[in-house]
Enzyme design. Sequence first.
Site, short mmCIF file in Angstrom:
data_model
loop_
_atom_site.label_atom_id
_atom_site.label_comp_id
_atom_site.label_asym_id
_atom_site.label_seq_id
_atom_site.Cartn_x
_atom_site.Cartn_y
_atom_site.Cartn_z
N LYS A 28 -3.23 -3.40 2.00
CA LYS A 28 -2.39 -4.00 3.14
C LYS A 28 -2.47 -3.79 4.64
O LYS A 28 -1.45 -4.53 5.76
CB LYS A 28 -1.44 -5.13 2.19
CG LYS A 28 -2.06 -6.14 1.50
CD LYS A 28 -0.77 -6.76 0.47
CE LYS A 28 0.23 -5.69 0.10
NZ LYS A 28 -0.50 -4.65 -1.21
N ARG A 103 6.76 -10.86 -3.01
CA ARG A 103 6.47 -10.71 -3.77
C ARG A 103 6.35 -11.27 -5.11
O ARG A 103 5.43 -11.04 -6.13
CB ARG A 103 6.69 -9.31 -4.36
CG ARG A 103 5.80 -7.75 -3.59
CD ARG A 103 5.75 -6.74 -4.25
NE ARG A 103 5.51 -5.72 -2.80
CZ ARG A 103 4.82 -4.59 -2.90
NH1 ARG A 103 5.14 -4.66 -4.11
NH2 ARG A 103 4.38 -3.96 -1.88
N ARG A 142 -5.38 7.59 -3.31
CA ARG A 142 -4.71 7.38 -1.78
C ARG A 142 -4.35 8.63 -1.83
O ARG A 142 -3.28 9.07 -2.75
CB ARG A 142 -3.64 6.46 -2.33
CG ARG A 142 -3.06 6.51 -1.15
CD ARG A 142 -2.35 4.75 -0.63
NE ARG A 142 -1.64 4.07 -2.01
CZ ARG A 142 -1.26 2.93 -2.14
NH1 ARG A 142 -1.65 2.01 -0.97
NH2 ARG A 142 0.08 2.71 -2.47
N ARG A 175 1.62 9.45 -3.27
CA ARG A 175 2.84 8.57 -3.56
C ARG A 175 3.17 9.21 -4.81
O ARG A 175 2.22 8.70 -5.98
CB ARG A 175 3.13 7.53 -2.55
CG ARG A 175 2.96 7.02 -1.52
CD ARG A 175 2.64 6.22 -1.57
NE ARG A 175 2.82 4.87 -2.40
CZ ARG A 175 2.93 2.95 -2.17
NH1 ARG A 175 2.54 3.28 -1.38
NH2 ARG A 175 3.64 2.83 -2.90
N ARG A 186 2.61 -1.07 -11.99
CA ARG A 186 2.48 -1.92 -10.41
C ARG A 186 1.93 -3.64 -10.34
O ARG A 186 2.07 -4.15 -10.14
CB ARG A 186 2.48 -0.87 -9.29
CG ARG A 186 3.15 -0.26 -9.10
CD ARG A 186 2.95 0.87 -8.31
NE ARG A 186 2.64 0.37 -6.82
CZ ARG A 186 1.82 1.16 -6.22
NH1 ARG A 186 1.68 2.73 -6.53
NH2 ARG A 186 0.95 0.88 -5.23
P1 AMP Z 1 4.18 -0.79 -1.50
O1 AMP Z 1 4.16 0.38 -0.88
O2 AMP Z 1 4.19 -1.90 -0.86
O3 AMP Z 1 3.22 -0.32 -2.78
O4 AMP Z 1 5.72 -0.77 -2.51
C1 AMP Z 1 6.15 0.53 -3.44
C2 AMP Z 1 7.18 0.22 -4.42
O5 AMP Z 1 8.49 -0.30 -3.34
C3 AMP Z 1 6.87 -1.26 -4.87
O6 AMP Z 1 6.47 -1.01 -6.29
C4 AMP Z 1 8.73 -1.73 -5.18
O7 AMP Z 1 9.47 -1.09 -6.14
C5 AMP Z 1 8.99 -1.67 -3.92
N1 AMP Z 1 9.18 -2.95 -3.26
C6 AMP Z 1 8.39 -2.92 -1.99
N2 AMP Z 1 7.87 -4.05 -1.82
C7 AMP Z 1 9.60 -4.79 -2.59
C8 AMP Z 1 9.87 -6.26 -2.73
N3 AMP Z 1 9.27 -7.30 -1.15
N4 AMP Z 1 10.24 -6.46 -3.95
C9 AMP Z 1 10.75 -5.49 -4.50
N5 AMP Z 1 10.30 -4.67 -4.51
C10 AMP Z 1 9.41 -4.31 -3.53
#
Ligand code: AMP
Length: 229
Positions: A28, A103, A142, A175, A186
């Site tokens: 994404k 989400r 990644r 990460r 996740r």
């Molecule tokens: P991502 O980089 O999109 O995988 O997001 C990394 C982490 O950020 C996720 O595992 C959540 O802990 C937090 N996060 C990102 N977007 C959201 C959201 N919309 N709602 C809640 N937590 C979020």
Amino acid sequence: MPVSRRAQGNAAQQVSLVVLLGPPGAGKSTQARRLAERCSIPFLDTGDMLRDEVRRGTKLGFQAERYMKAGELVPDTLVGPMLEERLSQAAESGGVILDGYPRTLAQAELLDSLVNKKGLPPPRVFLVDVPTANLLKRLTARRVCPRCGRNYNTYEQPPQKPGVCDFDGAPLVQRPDDREAVVRERLRVYRKETQPTIDYYARQGRLARIDGTQAQEKVTSDIVAKVSQ
Ligand code: AMP
């Protein structure tokens, strides 16, 4: 920093608000970046925004960090206000691509109410779909550039020089939440929390599914084609 930039393109006139849904590892963020360039509108990546808060040691970053480390969602009380503030700025830029938000069903409903409040058109929603079996391998391989945020994959999309970003030469990092145990959590959270969000948009006939296993270019052009319809 999450990237917010305007670039060359011709699809901007039709685009106002684009939502990218999909499991962690579906690509994404890469697509958000590519679409932002193609459509000349900024993108908001809530994961990147939160990581930036953590890096800068803000109060929000401090509160969010433990959830992120565990692979859990950050509570809406923290994410909602952050989104609202950025959405207001984005509305002035002719639109926005949302990556990582909503989400949960509650977030989808909040987004609908913010969109109404700000007089924005309803979001165009895309599910970048990748089978779960591919995701664990994709995520643990990644690597990310801490400077510009670009993603690589040690198998499928390695940098030209191992361990170094092609664009700015910064050393790539993994990460902390891309370690296998956290990735599994996740994916579990995605199935439990985000699947109902997908069902919500699908029920309303607002969801377009995109095959996220295709080449990056093809995924982008499939989305652009539907956005322009
Ligand atoms: P991502 O980089 O999109 O995988 O997001 C990394 C982490 O950020 C996720 O595992 C959540 O802990 C937090 N996060 C990102 N977007 C959201 C959201 N919309 N709602 C809640 N937590 C979020």
